[in-house]
Design an enzyme around this catalytic site. Structure first.
Site, PDB file in Angstrom:
ATOM      1  N   ASN A  23       0.815  -1.230   0.000  1.00 58.81           N
ATOM      2  CA  ASN A  23       0.000   0.000   0.000  1.00 58.81           C
ATOM      3  C   ASN A  23       0.845   1.276   0.000  1.00 58.81           C
ATOM      4  O   ASN A  23       0.485   2.260  -0.631  1.00 58.81           O
ATOM      5  CB  ASN A  23      -1.004  -0.010   1.157  1.00 58.81           C
ATOM      6  N   GLU A  77       7.123   0.557  16.194  1.00 57.69           N
ATOM      7  CA  GLU A  77       8.185   1.114  15.353  1.00 57.69           C
ATOM      8  C   GLU A  77       8.329   2.587  15.721  1.00 57.69           C
ATOM      9  O   GLU A  77       7.623   3.098  16.584  1.00 57.69           O
ATOM     10  CB  GLU A  77       7.815   0.946  13.880  1.00 57.69           C
ATOM     11  N   CYS A 102      -3.386   1.464   6.407  1.00 58.07           N
ATOM     12  CA  CYS A 102      -3.843   0.768   7.624  1.00 58.07           C
ATOM     13  C   CYS A 102      -4.394   1.758   8.651  1.00 58.07           C
ATOM     14  O   CYS A 102      -5.093   1.364   9.575  1.00 58.07           O
ATOM     15  CB  CYS A 102      -2.722  -0.078   8.199  1.00 58.07           C
ATOM     16  N   GLU A 109       3.361  -5.185  12.342  1.00 56.94           N
ATOM     17  CA  GLU A 109       2.420  -4.073  12.128  1.00 56.94           C
ATOM     18  C   GLU A 109       1.331  -4.603  11.219  1.00 56.94           C
ATOM     19  O   GLU A 109       1.573  -4.846  10.040  1.00 56.94           O
ATOM     20  CB  GLU A 109       3.129  -2.891  11.460  1.00 56.94           C
TER      21      GLU A 109
HETATM   22  O1  TXE Z   1      -0.880  -8.699   2.475  1.00 53.94           O
HETATM   23  P1  TXE Z   1       0.130  -9.768   2.932  1.00 53.94           P
HETATM   24  P2  TXE Z   1      -1.686  -8.706   1.133  1.00 53.94           P
HETATM   25  C1  TXE Z   1      -4.194  -6.152   4.701  1.00 53.94           C
HETATM   26  C2  TXE Z   1      -5.360  -5.786   3.855  1.00 53.94           C
HETATM   27  C3  TXE Z   1      -5.216  -6.660   2.684  1.00 53.94           C
HETATM   28  C4  TXE Z   1      -4.689  -7.917   3.330  1.00 53.94           C
HETATM   29  C5  TXE Z   1      -3.926  -8.797   2.425  1.00 53.94           C
HETATM   30  O2  TXE Z   1      -6.554  -6.092   4.534  1.00 53.94           O
HETATM   31  O3  TXE Z   1      -6.405  -6.907   2.022  1.00 53.94           O
HETATM   32  O4  TXE Z   1      -3.830  -7.433   4.344  1.00 53.94           O
HETATM   33  O5  TXE Z   1      -2.989  -8.033   1.665  1.00 53.94           O
HETATM   34  C6  TXE Z   1       4.428 -11.118   2.405  1.00 53.94           C
HETATM   35  N1  TXE Z   1       5.516 -15.363   5.036  1.00 53.94           N
HETATM   36  N2  TXE Z   1      -3.052  -5.287   4.537  1.00 53.94           N
HETATM   37  O6  TXE Z   1      -2.101 -10.027   0.627  1.00 53.94           O
HETATM   38  O7  TXE Z   1      -0.129 -11.041   2.213  1.00 53.94           O
HETATM   39  C7  TXE Z   1       3.910 -10.563   1.090  1.00 53.94           C
HETATM   40  O8  TXE Z   1       4.607 -11.113  -0.008  1.00 53.94           O
HETATM   41  C8  TXE Z   1       6.203 -14.223   4.944  1.00 53.94           C
HETATM   42  C9  TXE Z   1      -2.793  -4.392   5.606  1.00 53.94           C
HETATM   43  O9  TXE Z   1      -0.891  -7.910   0.220  1.00 53.94           O
HETATM   44  O10 TXE Z   1       0.128  -9.763   4.396  1.00 53.94           O
HETATM   45  C10 TXE Z   1       4.135  -9.084   1.290  1.00 53.94           C
HETATM   46  O11 TXE Z   1       5.498  -8.748   1.056  1.00 53.94           O
HETATM   47  N3  TXE Z   1       5.793 -13.173   4.199  1.00 53.94           N
HETATM   48  C11 TXE Z   1      -1.461  -3.820   5.536  1.00 53.94           C
HETATM   49  C12 TXE Z   1       3.812  -8.899   2.772  1.00 53.94           C
HETATM   50  O12 TXE Z   1       3.958 -10.193   3.352  1.00 53.94           O
HETATM   51  C13 TXE Z   1       4.630 -13.296   3.543  1.00 53.94           C
HETATM   52  C14 TXE Z   1      -0.912  -3.487   4.231  1.00 53.94           C
HETATM   53  C15 TXE Z   1       2.395  -8.385   3.033  1.00 53.94           C
HETATM   54  O13 TXE Z   1       1.482  -9.199   2.331  1.00 53.94           O
HETATM   55  C16 TXE Z   1       3.862 -14.476   3.616  1.00 53.94           C
HETATM   56  C17 TXE Z   1      -1.217  -4.486   3.236  1.00 53.94           C
HETATM   57  C18 TXE Z   1       4.351 -15.533   4.408  1.00 53.94           C
HETATM   58  N4  TXE Z   1       3.686 -16.677   4.556  1.00 53.94           N
HETATM   59  C19 TXE Z   1      -2.290  -5.306   3.416  1.00 53.94           C
HETATM   60  N5  TXE Z   1       2.751 -14.284   2.878  1.00 53.94           N
HETATM   61  C20 TXE Z   1      -1.155  -2.764   6.574  1.00 53.94           C
HETATM   62  N6  TXE Z   1      -1.576  -2.973   7.798  1.00 53.94           N
HETATM   63  O14 TXE Z   1      -0.478  -1.810   6.295  1.00 53.94           O
HETATM   64  C21 TXE Z   1       2.809 -13.055   2.353  1.00 53.94           C
HETATM   65  N7  TXE Z   1       3.957 -12.449   2.743  1.00 53.94           N
END
Ligand code: TXE
Length: 481
Positions: free
Chosen positions: A151, A462, A283, A249
């Protein structure tokens, strides 16, 4: 078509297995670059490079490390236009936003920690009567794993790697596979700045391959992650039995509480931003707006009028206020929540559907800003993270009632309060279950403050010296005099 590469041991290299993932432009729906589909072999190379670089980097004086981070910050500033455009194309966010917020914040992160490390001190404790002195040394851990989301790509990526590097760690970092471009450009800037080989390594690819391999690697004792709560849970499940240090986070479902005595114009204007900035994909966005009943209708009508007036369109155009959602999959997720809201009895006051943008963006993933009312405070739409341009409006009568509403979710990241009654503002703030409270403002950030959430919004903080504490291991030395 541009093919991105991993940044390992100071060089740009192809992934070991030679496989690539399509990288989409969300505004056009077209593939425009290829990302390394890296795996555990690439992570292993990166960890080995980081381990080899660690002795020299950790014994480099803090001032020299800081100077290198500031050189990178200068290069980010010099490349503002190029980086902002890359971020906009990769993520779908308005170019104006990337230029005003994302990229300047990335250089601020580097500069902030480049200087903070020079002011970071540890404690000494003199024991009266026993004639002994304790002093604490804070050692870097070794190799830090940093995993960031899509994001705010460069903004959140640098927010992690800057304190990790400043504290003397070497880093293996993974940007989101959905928005890898600016992390790739950063690797070029790190080379230009003269960052020693292996100090920062950037491995691109999927979370379940690269992210999981970083998390599970026995030589990576510290993991800093920002992303979804479900991913955070899976990272914790791997890391906790290995006794790794974790900073998580995670998601939010933040309340925006509007009392009838607020400064109406300011509350209205800022609430439009806190609802829809970055298409609601921050977020910290306030997705549940609670309005004190005497003001409800006036606020609702003005808010809906402003939401309707937000221009949804080509992110590269100057007048655009709302760009594209980051991916088709994410657009479908957000649309499914709009359907759920209807099933739960909500009325859609505006938006609720995709927007067809003419011209080069006709296949882009655009959604009209959506405002919903008439939902119970504790239904799924009001308790699950949607992470899109969708907000709900709910009236309330008393402080007790709005606190019950605000605190009813599993999340606890941030909250916003609008009132001119300061005793009430503080009273309500202290009873909200959230790590970050804004009173009569939103997203006003001082980088020295602790940043993070309660409950399912995360673990740890953080920001400021909190991050430098996180990225170091305290060791106490007790000397009997
Ligand atoms: O996030 P992911 P996604 C929320 C938001 C969104 C949902 C899913 O609701 O719809 O999360 O988004 C890595 N082991 N937020 O799918 O999957 C992944 O490659 C280690 C809130 O994009 O959590 C990426 O680099 N790493 C949020 C990172 O984790 C893993 C911002 C985040 O991806 C992994 C974004 C694993 N098993 C989405 N699986 C905020 N709070 O700012 C994925 N990743």
């Amino acid at each position: 078509m541009q093919q991105l590469q991993n940044y390992i041991n100071g060089q740009l290299i192809a992934p070991a297995a030679g496989q690539y993932i399509d990288n989409y432009n969300p505004a056009t729906g077209q593939v425009y670059a290829l990302i390394p589909d890296s795996d555990a072999q690439d992570v292993e190379l990166a960890v080995q490079a980081a381990l080899a670089a660690f002795p020299a980097w950790s014994s480099t004086p803090a001032e020299t490390r800081g100077r290198l981070l500031m050189r990178i910050a200068d290069l980010i500033d010099q490349n503002l236009d190029r980086l902002a455009k890359a971020e906009s194309v990769d993520n779908g966010k308005p170019l104006k936003l990337a230029k005003a917020v994302d990229i300047p914040r990335a250089s601020s992160n580097m500069r902030f920690y480049g200087t903070a490390i020079q002011h970071f001190a540890s404690e000494a404790h003199y024991m009266e009567g026993t004639e002994a002195i304790n002093y604490t040394v804070r050692h870097p851990h070794g190799v830090a794993g940093c995993i960031s989301p899509w994001n705010l790509p460069l903004y959140l990526f640098t927010w992690k790697i800057a304190p990790a590097l400043a504290a003397g760690n070497c880093v293996v970092a993974k940007p989101s596979e959905v928005t890898p471009m600016t992390a790739y450009l950063l690797s070029e800037l790190c080379m230009e700045a003269g960052l020693p080989a292996g100090v920062l390594n950037i491995v691109h690819g999927y979370g379940h391959k690269v992210g999981a391999a970083i998390t599970a690697h026995p030589r990576v004792p510290v993991i800093s992650f920002t992303g979804g709560t479900a991913t955070g849970r899976s990272i914790a499940a791997t890391a906790a039995p290995m006794f790794k240090k974790l900073s998580l986070e995670l998601g939010g479902k933040n309340p925006n509480i509007i009392f009838a005595d607020c400064d109406f114009t300011n509350a209205l204007h800022t609430s439009i931003q806190s609802s829809f900035a970055n298409q609601g994909q921050i977020c910290l966005c306030g997705s549940r707006i609670f309005i004190e009943r005497p003001l409800y209708e006036q606020f609702r009508d003005a808010f809906v009028e402003k939401a309707k007036a937000l221009t949804v369109g080509d992110p590269l155009e100057d007048g655009t206020k709302q760009g594209a959602l980051v991916s088709e999959q994410h657009l479908q997720k957000v649309l499914s929540y709009i359907d759920l809201a209807k099933q739960e009895g909500g009325s859609i006051l505006c938006g609720g559907q995709q927007v067809q943008v003419a011209g080069r963006c006709e296949h882009g993933w655009f959604l009209a800003p959506t405002v919903i009312e008439g939902l119970p405070y504790n239904c799924r739409t009001n308790t699950e993270e949607i992470f899109g341009p969708v907000v709900t409006l709910t009236p309330f009568d008393t402080e007790e009632e709005v606190l019950r509403y605000a605190n009813c979710t599993d999340y606890g990241l941030s909250s916003t309060i609008w009132t001119q009654n300061l005793p009430r503002a503080h009273r309500v703030a202290h009873q909200l279950h959230a790590g970050i409270i804004w009173i009569n403002t939103w997203l006003l950030r001082d980088l020295r403050t602790p940043f993070g959430g309660m409950k399912n919004s995360g673990v740890g903080r953080e920001g400021g010296f909190e991050a430098l504490n996180f990225f170091t291991e305290p060791q106490n030395v007790c000397v009997k005099l």
